[in-house]
Design a protein around this motif. Structure first.
Motif, mmCIF file in Angstrom:
data_model
loop_
_atom_site.group_PDB
_atom_site.id
_atom_site.type_symbol
_atom_site.label_atom_id
_atom_site.label_comp_id
_atom_site.label_asym_id
_atom_site.label_seq_id
_atom_site.Cartn_x
_atom_site.Cartn_y
_atom_site.Cartn_z
ATOM 1 N N UNK A 29 0.844 -1.181 0.000
ATOM 2 C CA UNK A 29 0.000 0.000 0.000
ATOM 3 C C UNK A 29 0.891 1.246 0.000
ATOM 4 N N UNK A 30 0.519 2.270 -0.756
ATOM 5 C CA UNK A 30 1.343 3.484 -0.797
ATOM 6 C C UNK A 30 1.310 4.227 0.533
ATOM 7 N N UNK A 31 2.390 4.915 0.815
ATOM 8 C CA UNK A 31 2.508 5.748 2.010
ATOM 9 C C UNK A 31 2.488 7.206 1.595
ATOM 10 N N UNK A 32 1.726 8.024 2.304
ATOM 11 C CA UNK A 32 1.659 9.454 1.979
ATOM 12 C C UNK A 32 3.040 10.092 2.047
ATOM 13 N N UNK A 33 3.847 9.705 3.037
ATOM 14 C CA UNK A 33 5.184 10.280 3.186
ATOM 15 C C UNK A 33 6.062 9.930 1.993
ATOM 16 N N UNK A 34 5.979 8.678 1.535
ATOM 17 C CA UNK A 34 6.845 8.257 0.430
ATOM 18 C C UNK A 34 6.349 8.794 -0.908
ATOM 19 N N UNK A 35 5.034 8.935 -1.064
ATOM 20 C CA UNK A 35 4.490 9.544 -2.279
ATOM 21 C C UNK A 35 4.929 11.000 -2.365
ATOM 22 N N UNK A 75 12.594 12.865 -4.611
ATOM 23 C CA UNK A 75 13.407 12.066 -3.707
ATOM 24 C C UNK A 75 13.542 10.620 -4.154
ATOM 25 N N UNK A 76 14.394 9.877 -3.446
ATOM 26 C CA UNK A 76 14.663 8.477 -3.796
ATOM 27 C C UNK A 76 14.170 7.506 -2.735
ATOM 28 N N UNK A 77 13.505 8.011 -1.694
ATOM 29 C CA UNK A 77 13.088 7.156 -0.591
ATOM 30 C C UNK A 77 11.627 6.732 -0.773
ATOM 31 N N UNK A 103 4.212 15.086 11.439
ATOM 32 C CA UNK A 103 3.960 14.578 10.098
ATOM 33 C C UNK A 103 5.059 15.008 9.152
ATOM 34 N N UNK A 104 6.286 14.886 9.628
ATOM 35 C CA UNK A 104 7.438 15.461 8.923
ATOM 36 C C UNK A 104 7.779 14.761 7.617
ATOM 37 N N UNK A 105 7.383 13.490 7.474
ATOM 38 C CA UNK A 105 7.694 12.767 6.251
ATOM 39 C C UNK A 105 9.156 12.369 6.177
ATOM 40 N N UNK A 136 5.156 6.942 10.039
ATOM 41 C CA UNK A 136 5.713 6.005 9.065
ATOM 42 C C UNK A 136 7.091 5.566 9.551
ATOM 43 N N UNK A 137 7.294 4.260 9.818
ATOM 44 C CA UNK A 137 8.594 3.821 10.345
ATOM 45 C C UNK A 137 9.739 4.055 9.378
ATOM 46 N N UNK A 138 9.455 4.032 8.076
ATOM 47 C CA UNK A 138 10.523 4.279 7.103
ATOM 48 C C UNK A 138 10.945 5.737 7.142
ATOM 49 N N UNK A 139 9.968 6.634 7.233
ATOM 50 C CA UNK A 139 10.290 8.055 7.351
ATOM 51 C C UNK A 139 11.120 8.311 8.610
ATOM 52 N N UNK A 140 10.745 7.669 9.717
ATOM 53 C CA UNK A 140 11.486 7.857 10.964
ATOM 54 C C UNK A 140 12.902 7.302 10.853
ATOM 55 N N UNK A 141 13.033 6.132 10.219
ATOM 56 C CA UNK A 141 14.356 5.524 10.078
ATOM 57 C C UNK A 141 15.278 6.394 9.236
ATOM 58 N N UNK A 142 14.766 6.928 8.126
ATOM 59 C CA UNK A 142 15.585 7.816 7.307
ATOM 60 C C UNK A 142 15.941 9.082 8.078
ATOM 61 N N UNK A 143 15.006 9.589 8.859
ATOM 62 C CA UNK A 143 15.280 10.780 9.660
ATOM 63 C C UNK A 143 16.413 10.509 10.646
ATOM 64 N N UNK A 144 16.338 9.373 11.341
ATOM 65 C CA UNK A 144 17.375 9.038 12.314
ATOM 66 C C UNK A 144 18.738 8.946 11.641
#
Length: 265
Positions: free
Chosen positions: A12-18, A25-27, A76-78, A104-112
């Protein structure tokens, strides 16, 4: 999106990744790119609108820094992209503190990952609709002092909070925690300007895990109840304090996103 075990659902698409894809971006993943391309096919101006939203964020962060704010809570930083809140804030005011929050765990992981080594920043995986979860988190408590002015950022996220989640009450809880002199920075998708295309875009998102609720200028203004609107009030994205007059398109209504900043008095 994640399931109850915290596993990322890549079907399913993620709003942050869309959003990341719209910004170049590439994430993002195939499911996100497919969703974005479908949306762009229906509304070719979407990437420009997203870029205008990002430009508003940068102007608003600098405005808050110029007003003396030295701490920022980005809800909701994305997924981080060039010109993020901490880059703008710390350029304007070295030592400014920033906490990014996204569910979104992926958004958080990239942020970290991107924030590693920056002691004045942190990333938190949490849902902005649960203010206590955010405000009582160790990351927020360590970096942010709500007895001092703070900028709470809700940029391009509240249209993912449906009416039955009472976004006004959510904002009110954050407002109660904010010291006088704080700011709420807000942008929001709207049917105003291009109702036909906006409606089809909303319908597309409503078939995903991140349904969208677009709101009118008056509805967005109501969300800012309790704040003093900073001039020029609730306007289309390019119209909020442009750097130069020529930065405003002769048809600002084509950028149907609305922008506003409110001050806590």
């Amino acid at each position: 999106m994640t399931d109850e075990a915290g596993t990322v659902d890549l079907t399913r698409p993620s709003a942050a990744r869309v959003y990341d894809y719209y910004l170049g971006g590439a994430h993002n993943f195939a499911v996100d790119r497919e969703m974005a391309e479908r949306a762009i096919g229906m509304w070719p101006d979407l990437p420009l609108i997203m870029q205008a939203n990002r430009a508003f964020l940068r102007r608003a962060v600098r405005f808050c820094a110029d007003a003396g704010v030295r701490q920022f809570l980005d809800l909701g930083s994305g997924i981080p992209t060039v010109g993020n809140v901490h880059e703008i804030a710390q350029d304007a005011a070295p030592g400014a503190r920033v906490v990014y929050v996204d569910n979104d765990p992926i958004a958080t992981a990239y942020s970290e990952n991107i924030l590693r080594g920056n002691q004045d920043t942190a990333a938190l995986q949490a849902d902005l609709r649960k203010p206590e979860q955010v405000l009582d988190s160790p990351q927020v408590r360590k970096l942010l002092n709500f007895d001092e002015p703070i900028a709470v950022m809700m940029v391009a996220v509240l249209h993912f909070v449906p009416d039955n989640d009472d976004p006004a009450a959510v904002i009110a809880r954050y407002r109660e925690a904010m010291a006088p002199g704080s700011f709420l920075v807000l942008s929001h998708a709207s049917q105003d300007g291009q109702p036909g295309q906006a409606d089809s875009h909303q319908n597309l998102y409503n078939r995903t895990a991140t349904p969208m609720t677009m709101r009118s200028k008056s509805q967005v203004a109501e969300l800012l109840t309790g704040f003093d609107l900073v001039e020029p009030g609730v306007v289309f994205l390019p119209q909020w304090r442009p750097v130069a007059p020529e930065d405003v398109d002769e048809h600002p209504e084509r950028f149907s996103g609305l922008a506003a900043v409110g001050r806590r008095s």
